[in-house]
Design a protein around this motif. Sequence first.
Motif, PDB file in Angstrom:
ATOM      1  N   THR A 186       0.814  -1.022   0.177  1.00  0.00           N
ATOM      2  CA  THR A 186      -0.076   0.055   0.081  1.00  0.00           C
ATOM      3  C   THR A 186       0.861   1.157  -0.028  1.00  0.00           C
ATOM      4  O   THR A 186       1.905   1.139   0.510  1.00  0.00           O
ATOM      5  CB  THR A 186      -0.920   0.119   1.164  1.00  0.00           C
ATOM      6  N   LYS A 213      -2.710   6.101   1.270  1.00  0.00           N
ATOM      7  CA  LYS A 213      -3.743   4.990   1.418  1.00  0.00           C
ATOM      8  C   LYS A 213      -3.841   4.420   2.617  1.00  0.00           C
ATOM      9  O   LYS A 213      -4.704   4.461   3.036  1.00  0.00           O
ATOM     10  CB  LYS A 213      -3.683   4.245   0.366  1.00  0.00           C
ATOM     11  N   LYS A 241     -13.013   0.537  -2.709  1.00  0.00           N
ATOM     12  CA  LYS A 241     -11.848   0.517  -3.232  1.00  0.00           C
ATOM     13  C   LYS A 241     -11.932   1.947  -4.333  1.00  0.00           C
ATOM     14  O   LYS A 241     -11.216   2.408  -4.678  1.00  0.00           O
ATOM     15  CB  LYS A 241     -11.586  -0.751  -3.941  1.00  0.00           C
ATOM     16  N   ASN A 242     -13.118   1.708  -5.043  1.00  0.00           N
ATOM     17  CA  ASN A 242     -13.255   2.951  -5.732  1.00  0.00           C
ATOM     18  C   ASN A 242     -13.294   4.338  -5.385  1.00  0.00           C
ATOM     19  O   ASN A 242     -12.920   5.143  -5.961  1.00  0.00           O
ATOM     20  CB  ASN A 242     -14.662   2.654  -6.672  1.00  0.00           C
ATOM     21  N   PHE A 286     -11.731   5.151  -2.574  1.00  0.00           N
ATOM     22  CA  PHE A 286     -10.191   5.422  -2.200  1.00  0.00           C
ATOM     23  C   PHE A 286      -9.603   5.640  -3.527  1.00  0.00           C
ATOM     24  O   PHE A 286      -8.400   6.451  -3.508  1.00  0.00           O
ATOM     25  CB  PHE A 286      -9.654   4.250  -1.248  1.00  0.00           C
ATOM     26  N   VAL A 287      -9.590   5.158  -4.569  1.00  0.00           N
ATOM     27  CA  VAL A 287      -8.914   5.282  -5.435  1.00  0.00           C
ATOM     28  C   VAL A 287      -9.260   6.712  -6.381  1.00  0.00           C
ATOM     29  O   VAL A 287      -8.272   7.410  -6.525  1.00  0.00           O
ATOM     30  CB  VAL A 287      -8.953   4.190  -6.655  1.00  0.00           C
ATOM     31  N   ARG A 288     -10.421   6.936  -6.699  1.00  0.00           N
ATOM     32  CA  ARG A 288     -10.977   7.880  -7.419  1.00  0.00           C
ATOM     33  C   ARG A 288     -11.212   9.173  -6.436  1.00  0.00           C
ATOM     34  O   ARG A 288     -11.133  10.336  -7.197  1.00  0.00           O
ATOM     35  CB  ARG A 288     -12.070   7.756  -8.105  1.00  0.00           C
ATOM     36  N   LYS A 322      -9.916  10.291  -3.418  1.00  0.00           N
ATOM     37  CA  LYS A 322      -8.880  10.073  -2.126  1.00  0.00           C
ATOM     38  C   LYS A 322      -9.195  11.279  -1.496  1.00  0.00           C
ATOM     39  O   LYS A 322      -9.031  11.610  -0.416  1.00  0.00           O
ATOM     40  CB  LYS A 322      -7.457  10.020  -2.691  1.00  0.00           C
TER      41      LYS A 322
END
Length: 241
Positions: free
Chosen positions: A83, A87, A157-158, A160-162, A164
């Motif tokens: 990681t 994150k 997950k989406n 945290f990725v897109r 943030k």
Amino acid sequence: MIGMRLAQWLLTAAEMCGVFYIFLMFFERRSEKMWNSVLLGIMIVVLSGLTVWQREDTAMYSRYFMLACILAVTVAALAFFRTGFWKGLLATALYFETVYFLDVLSGYLGQLATGDEDFVAVIQKVLNPERLFVMTVSRLLVLGAVLAAVHYKGIVKNIFVRYKLVVAVFVLLEHIGLLYCDQVFYFSVVKKRRIDIYFVFFPLLILFVLILTIVFCIWKRRMNWRISVSGTRWRRKAIKK
């Protein structure tokens, strides 16, 4: 007394296991070897032991100790999981801030329910059944949130990725909420009843931001899916023509 200490130790261990469970579910391990798992287990035991010591020797709630835990777990996550720093930091901060925020909120609600103005002050300094009850309630709520996050793994997950930055803002809001809401531990503030507005405004604000974020992400995902489906249909029609 031994029974209550054991219960507090178990609750604290569950709290520490919870944050590493999140990393296990959402990130790959750097190594699957036995020695790595043993080191991870030792890390959890050490952090749990330090947290129990802090709660017994100093107080149940400490924002500064929470920050130390966030830093320690983030470093451990970098060592044991694949990681990035930000994150790991956001996930850890969100977890611990939620736990501590619920501790404060549950304590305050317990104080309102019992009508005892010293309720929070006592559980802050003394290991008693009331403290264990507050800790149990908050950790059960966090457990529910963690299980829900694992169930909706793709959406989380989406986010945290897109998104943030949105998560970072939420974490910041939660910390600001703690800055205000932990004034419940100051007797002079509680005595004047000036703290009520904090427990109305900040939890609602944080909840609103969280719900808005989730709804936005779900809407965005559905829109992307519809665009993808429409594009596929258009290509099929073009091929038929």
